[in-house]
Design an enzyme around this catalytic site. Structure first.
Site, short mmCIF file in Angstrom:
data_model
loop_
_atom_site.label_atom_id
_atom_site.label_comp_id
_atom_site.label_asym_id
_atom_site.label_seq_id
_atom_site.Cartn_x
_atom_site.Cartn_y
_atom_site.Cartn_z
N GLU A 1 -9.76 -1.12 5.81
CA GLU A 1 -8.52 -1.27 6.57
C GLU A 1 -8.81 -1.35 8.06
O GLU A 1 -8.21 -2.12 8.79
CB GLU A 1 -7.58 -0.09 6.27
N SER B 1 -3.77 6.81 12.90
CA SER B 1 -3.39 6.75 14.32
C SER B 1 -4.65 6.82 15.20
O SER B 1 -5.71 7.28 14.77
CB SER B 1 -2.44 7.91 14.65
N ASN B 2 -4.49 6.38 16.45
CA ASN B 2 -5.66 6.36 17.35
C ASN B 2 -6.19 7.77 17.64
O ASN B 2 -7.37 7.94 17.89
CB ASN B 2 -5.31 5.60 18.63
N GLU B 3 -5.27 8.75 17.60
CA GLU B 3 -5.75 10.14 17.80
C GLU B 3 -6.68 10.52 16.65
O GLU B 3 -7.73 11.14 16.86
CB GLU B 3 -4.55 11.12 17.85
N GLN C 1 0.83 -1.21 0.00
CA GLN C 1 0.00 0.00 0.00
C GLN C 1 0.86 1.26 0.00
O GLN C 1 1.58 1.51 0.97
CB GLN C 1 -0.88 0.00 1.25
N GLY C 2 0.77 2.05 -1.04
CA GLY C 2 1.58 3.28 -1.14
C GLY C 2 0.75 4.53 -0.92
O GLY C 2 0.41 5.23 -1.87
N TYR C 3 0.42 4.79 0.35
CA TYR C 3 -0.32 6.00 0.69
C TYR C 3 0.63 7.03 1.32
O TYR C 3 0.82 8.11 0.81
CB TYR C 3 -1.42 5.69 1.71
N SER C 4 1.22 6.65 2.50
CA SER C 4 1.96 7.63 3.30
C SER C 4 3.23 8.12 2.61
O SER C 4 3.89 7.37 1.89
CB SER C 4 2.35 7.01 4.65
C1 LIG Z 1 4.57 -0.15 11.25
C2 LIG Z 1 3.88 0.77 10.31
C3 LIG Z 1 3.41 0.28 9.11
C4 LIG Z 1 2.81 1.14 8.18
N1 LIG Z 1 2.44 0.64 6.95
C5 LIG Z 1 1.99 1.50 6.01
C6 LIG Z 1 1.74 1.03 4.67
O1 LIG Z 1 1.90 -0.15 4.36
N2 LIG Z 1 1.35 1.93 3.75
C7 LIG Z 1 1.15 3.26 4.05
O2 LIG Z 1 0.76 4.01 3.16
N3 LIG Z 1 1.39 3.73 5.30
C8 LIG Z 1 1.80 2.88 6.27
N4 LIG Z 1 2.07 3.35 7.55
C9 LIG Z 1 1.98 4.78 7.81
C10 LIG Z 1 0.86 5.19 8.73
O3 LIG Z 1 -0.37 5.18 8.06
C11 LIG Z 1 1.22 6.57 9.28
O4 LIG Z 1 2.36 6.41 10.10
C12 LIG Z 1 0.09 7.18 10.09
O5 LIG Z 1 -0.98 7.52 9.27
C13 LIG Z 1 0.59 8.43 10.87
O6 LIG Z 1 1.21 9.32 10.01
P1 LIG Z 1 2.67 9.91 10.33
O7 LIG Z 1 3.57 8.78 10.65
O8 LIG Z 1 3.05 10.79 9.19
O9 LIG Z 1 2.50 10.75 11.65
P2 LIG Z 1 1.87 12.20 11.77
O10 LIG Z 1 0.66 12.30 10.90
O11 LIG Z 1 2.95 13.20 11.56
O12 LIG Z 1 1.39 12.20 13.26
C14 LIG Z 1 2.32 12.37 14.36
C15 LIG Z 1 1.52 12.38 15.65
O13 LIG Z 1 0.59 13.48 15.65
C16 LIG Z 1 -0.75 13.02 15.83
N5 LIG Z 1 -1.65 13.82 15.00
C17 LIG Z 1 -1.50 14.15 13.70
N6 LIG Z 1 -2.54 14.87 13.26
C18 LIG Z 1 -3.41 15.00 14.31
C19 LIG Z 1 -4.67 15.62 14.49
N7 LIG Z 1 -5.28 16.26 13.49
N8 LIG Z 1 -5.27 15.53 15.71
C20 LIG Z 1 -4.66 14.86 16.75
N9 LIG Z 1 -3.45 14.27 16.63
C21 LIG Z 1 -2.83 14.33 15.43
C22 LIG Z 1 -0.74 11.58 15.37
O14 LIG Z 1 -1.76 10.82 15.98
C23 LIG Z 1 0.65 11.12 15.81
O15 LIG Z 1 0.61 10.77 17.17
C24 LIG Z 1 2.64 2.51 8.50
C25 LIG Z 1 3.08 3.00 9.74
C26 LIG Z 1 3.69 2.14 10.63
C27 LIG Z 1 4.18 2.70 11.94
#
Ligand SMILES: Cc1cc2nc3c(=O)[nH]c(=O)nc-3n(C[C@H](O)[C@H](O)[C@H](O)COP(=O)(O)OP(=O)(O)OC[C@H]3O[C@@H](n4cnc5c(N)ncnc54)[C@H](O)[C@@H]3O)c2cc1C
Length: 392
Positions: free
Chosen positions: A245, A377-379, A126-129
């Protein structure tokens, strides 16, 4: 509301349980129970066993190799697998790309990709992030510029789980940089991982494992026929997929099994001359987790009852993700507490009762921190509930 299994459902559960006991290879089960890393071969072996039985994608339409099972039967198979210690089915093809293709794919795309997803011939990721675009996904920058009957893709994805195993990646890309609303310039592309210009670089997690990667796209040419839905409509596709998902993140069967193991471990570990299971503070925490797990199961059954009545649950399914992952993490914390000083061992200590298992607990604890981050994320899940359910 009826939260009990019917007689037929109980019979079905017994059938599933017996089949899993007879068909789950002992070495795969042992790896799961000892928290050992699974290889691509391990994952595919279990996928193919279920495929042969016709149980690898029960939620798919029958004509594409699925079943006509009820939601309760599907839930039973999933939870019984978790309870039995089966390897997980990798969701990217079966549960993410496939529902998208069923809903938005052309006939040619369905015929080309679905049978190979079902059989396990194609491994998807999955290429989202992207760096800086996780929670704020709509800010993504990977560019896909149209050039004749191709798109030329340039940019970077990150945290791409199992990209190092994958044959294909589904990607959100920006096809229009001039839209005022960021979501409107995004499209959904299927990209062959063997295309020239793709580089996969490992990210090693804090447990030392290699699950996730960075994926770089350097002028990668993608046939325009690999666009899913219309150009600029990728956000609609992405939202459809994210719902799927979140459905699989509760993992109640797995947590039940782990809780049982935790009790056995705690019964055998002594503290001040008594098993730690009898320590009041330990028991208190353990009981709270157990009660939360029971509450989660009832919540899940409530959603199922809703589905049984033809009413899809709304944003409140985010509850399953939040509580399910918090419980999974709490169990790893209690496991560490139960084994005390041995929890930090990097290799088995002589004469320890739980040597092989215990030696993996610190790594497991570290690895499971990810569960409250991935799949939104849970937030972010709390924000979804606040907006959609509580109207805040
Ligand atoms: C082990 C692992 C596997 C993954 N696999 C995939 C994958 O296969 N494909 C893919 O596309 N992605 C994948 N991800 C990415 C995942 O979807 C992102 O890490 C996630 O969406 C959080 O984004 P970020 O890491 O950029 O953190 P950020 O978005 O920068 O968030 C950092 C912190 O700020 C909090 N935060 C951010 N915005 C808000 C808000 N509006 N309100 C309250 N709190 C907030 C978050 O909850 C977090 O605690 C994976 C991540 C992990 C850790």
């Amino acid at each position: 509301m009826d939260l009990n299994y019917s007689q037929d459902e109980t019979t079905f559960r017994d059938e599933v349980r017996a089949w899993l006991a007879a068909n789950l290879p002992a070495d795969l089960r042992a790896k799961m129970l000892n928290y050992e890393a699974l290889t691509k071969d391990d994952l595919l072996r279990w996928h193919r066993i279920l495929f042969k039985k016709g149980w690898v994608a029960p939620e798919w339409p029958v004509e594409w190799g699925g079943t006509d099972w009820t939601v309760v039967q599907r839930y039973i198979l999933e939870e019984e697998q978790g309870y039995a210690g089966c390897p997980p089915l990798v969701p990217f093809g079966l549960r993410m790309c496939a529902p998208v293709l069923f809903r938005f794919g052309t006939d040619a795309q369905k015929k080309r990709f679905l049978p190979r997803i079902l059989s396990g011939e194609d491994f998807w990721c999955q290429g989202y992030s992207e760096p800086g675009s996780g929670s704020d996904l709509a800010s993504l920058k990977t560019r896909a510029a149209r050039d004749g009957d191709h798109y030329v893709v340039t940019g970077q994805k990150i945290w791409t789980t199992m990209a190092h195993y994958a044959d294909w990646i589904f990607c959100l890309v920006r096809t229009d940089t001039n839209r005022e609303k960021r979501q409107e310039g995004i499209s959904f592309l299927l990209i062959d991982m063997r295309s020239p210009g793709i580089t996969v670089r490992p990210i090693i997690l804090m447990d030392g494992g290699h699950d996730v990667n960075e994926v770089f796209f350097d002028d990668v040419r993608v046939p325009a026929e690999n666009l899913v839905h219309e150009e600029g409509k990728g956000w609609t596709v992405a939202k459809h997929l994210l719902g799927y998902e979140r459905m699989g993140t509760g993992r109640i069967g797995q947590s039940k099994r782990e809780l049982q193991t935790l009790k056995e471990v705690a019964a055998g570990q002594m503290k001040d001359g008594k098993p730690i299971l009898e320590d009041p503070r330990f028991r208190d925490r353990l009981t709270r987790v157990e009660v939360e797990l029971m509450a989660l199961e009832i919540t899940n059954l409530r959603f199922l009852d809703q589905l049984r009545g033809g009413r899809p649950p709304g944003a409140e399914v985010s509850l399953l993700k939040i509580k399910g992952t918090e419980i999974q993490q709490a169990i790893t914390e209690l496991m560490m507490q139960a084994v005390g000083p041995f929890a930090q061992a990097f290799k088995p200590v002589d004469n320890m009762d739980f040597d092989h298992f215990t030696a993996r607990l610190a790594a497991r604890y570290c690895n499971m921190r990810k569960t409250t981050i991935y799949a939104g994320s849970n937030e972010i899940q709390r924000n979804i509930i606040a907006k959609a359910t509580l109207g805040l």
